[in-house]
Design a protein around this motif. Structure first.
Motif, PDB file in Angstrom:
ATOM      1  N   ALA A 105      37.507  23.534  50.710  1.00  0.00           N
ATOM      2  CA  ALA A 105      38.369  24.722  50.683  1.00  0.00           C
ATOM      3  C   ALA A 105      38.518  25.244  49.259  1.00  0.00           C
ATOM      4  CB  ALA A 105      39.746  24.394  51.261  1.00  0.00           C
ATOM      5  N   GLY A 133      37.782  30.990  55.974  1.00  0.00           N
ATOM      6  CA  GLY A 133      37.683  29.644  55.419  1.00  0.00           C
ATOM      7  C   GLY A 133      38.933  28.828  55.653  1.00  0.00           C
ATOM      8  N   VAL A 137      39.583  25.251  57.734  1.00  0.00           N
ATOM      9  CA  VAL A 137      40.352  24.095  57.262  1.00  0.00           C
ATOM     10  C   VAL A 137      41.406  23.704  58.286  1.00  0.00           C
ATOM     11  CG1 VAL A 137      41.953  23.263  55.508  1.00  0.00           C
ATOM     12  CG2 VAL A 137      39.940  24.577  54.832  1.00  0.00           C
ATOM     13  N   ILE A 272      33.888  26.685  57.536  1.00  0.00           N
ATOM     14  CA  ILE A 272      34.106  26.547  56.094  1.00  0.00           C
ATOM     15  C   ILE A 272      32.813  26.798  55.327  1.00  0.00           C
ATOM     16  CG2 ILE A 272      34.667  24.909  54.252  1.00  0.00           C
ATOM     17  CD1 ILE A 272      36.570  23.536  56.281  1.00  0.00           C
TER      18      ILE A 272
END
Length: 293
Positions: A105, A133, A137, A272
């Motif tokens: 991340a 993104g 996570v 991600i």
């Protein structure tokens, strides 16, 4: 402009570097049951200096690591040490694949810090990638299942500190070289590890000494390969290879701990990776980014 052979060399070096880094991470996870995080920090950093010393020697010795911003390097070394210690502690509770997925991340936090520290503008594309993104996570974290208490907080801190260190390096790239950042960061981490492990020393058997040495060597090889990779080809080209660590992490989880990645981990990791690569592509105008090695 790098030619095709340089790009191929950079990709191969980065891929090999990620194999070495993933092996190092697996050894770190193994050592967390035997010695303290500060001890692991010291041995990883001390041996990690070896390839950097070789690179510095090849590039002119002391002049290659000369710095005009010692305070900046001190701050960055502190951030790197915090990131590595948090990574080490968190690995006691979480699989390698999950840990790496959350750590990735970092590019999204880097965007936020770039706005705050460098006044960069964030357009629609980067905001979209940023949100996607974070969504990835969240998928990996599975907050409804209570995974937030299983070490994931440490890896979120890894992502934050790593991202901040990256942005600091970018902010001062006009006066500092990539090698000076890498060298002084690793030197600072070695010093911090040496001091802190005096208070958290745990007895080491001959076997543990062997694993600690291997960890440092693999980390040093990874550092050398990653440094040479970004010298051979643009960062935006070779950086996506870093995501291959997720594959190696899942493989080592299965081989050594009989842990299989959950569906949420796989789906979240794909989100991600896709978002991170998109951010890298959008930021291709930055010709050099500095890595914490």
């Amino acid at each position: 402009m790098p030619n095709l052979s340089d790009i191929s060399r950079g990709l191969i070096l980065m891929a090999f570097g990620m194999v070495m880094m993933s092996i190092m991470d697996a050894i770190v996870k193994h050592l967390t049951d035997s010695i303290s995080a500060p001890q692991i920090l010291f041995f990883r950093s001390f041996f990690g200096l070896l390839p950097l010393l070789i690179i510095a020697w090849r590039k002119g010795g002391r002049r290659a690591v000369y710095t005009r911003k010692p305070l900046v390097h001190m701050v960055r070394a502190g951030l790197a040490a915090v990131a590595f210690v948090c990574f080490t502690i968190g690995l006691r509770e979480m699989s390698l694949a999950n840990a790496l997925a959350i750590s990735f991340a970092a590019p999204f936090f880097a965007v936020c810090f770039s706005v705050l520290l460098m006044g960069e503008r964030v357009g629609f594309h980067r905001i979209f990638a940023l949100l996607a993104g974070f969504g990835g996570v969240v998928i990996v974290l599975q907050p409804d299942d209570g995974i937030l208490g299983d070490g994931s907080g440490y890896f979120l801190l890894v992502a934050v500190t790593y991202a901040l260190a990256q942005v600091i390096a970018r902010k001062y790239r006009e006066t500092e070289t990539g090698l000076s950042f890498s060298f002084w960061t690793m030197t600072g981490m070695t010093i911090l590890g040496a001091v802190s492990m005096l208070f958290y020393w745990e007895e080491m058997t001959l076997e543990i000494w062997g694993w600690a040495f291997a960890m440092g060597i693999f980390g040093g090889l990874a550092a050398y390969c990653m440094t040479e990779a970004v010298r051979a080809a643009p960062t935006v080209v070779v950086s996506p290879m870093e995501y291959t660590a997720l594959i190696w992490g899942a493989l080592f989880d299965w081989m050594f701990w009989q842990v299989f990645p959950e569906q949420a981990t796989i789906i979240g990791s794909l989100v991600i990776v896709a978002s991170g690569i998109y951010i890298l592509w959008r930021e291709r105008s930055y010709k050099e980014e500095i890595k914490i090695l």
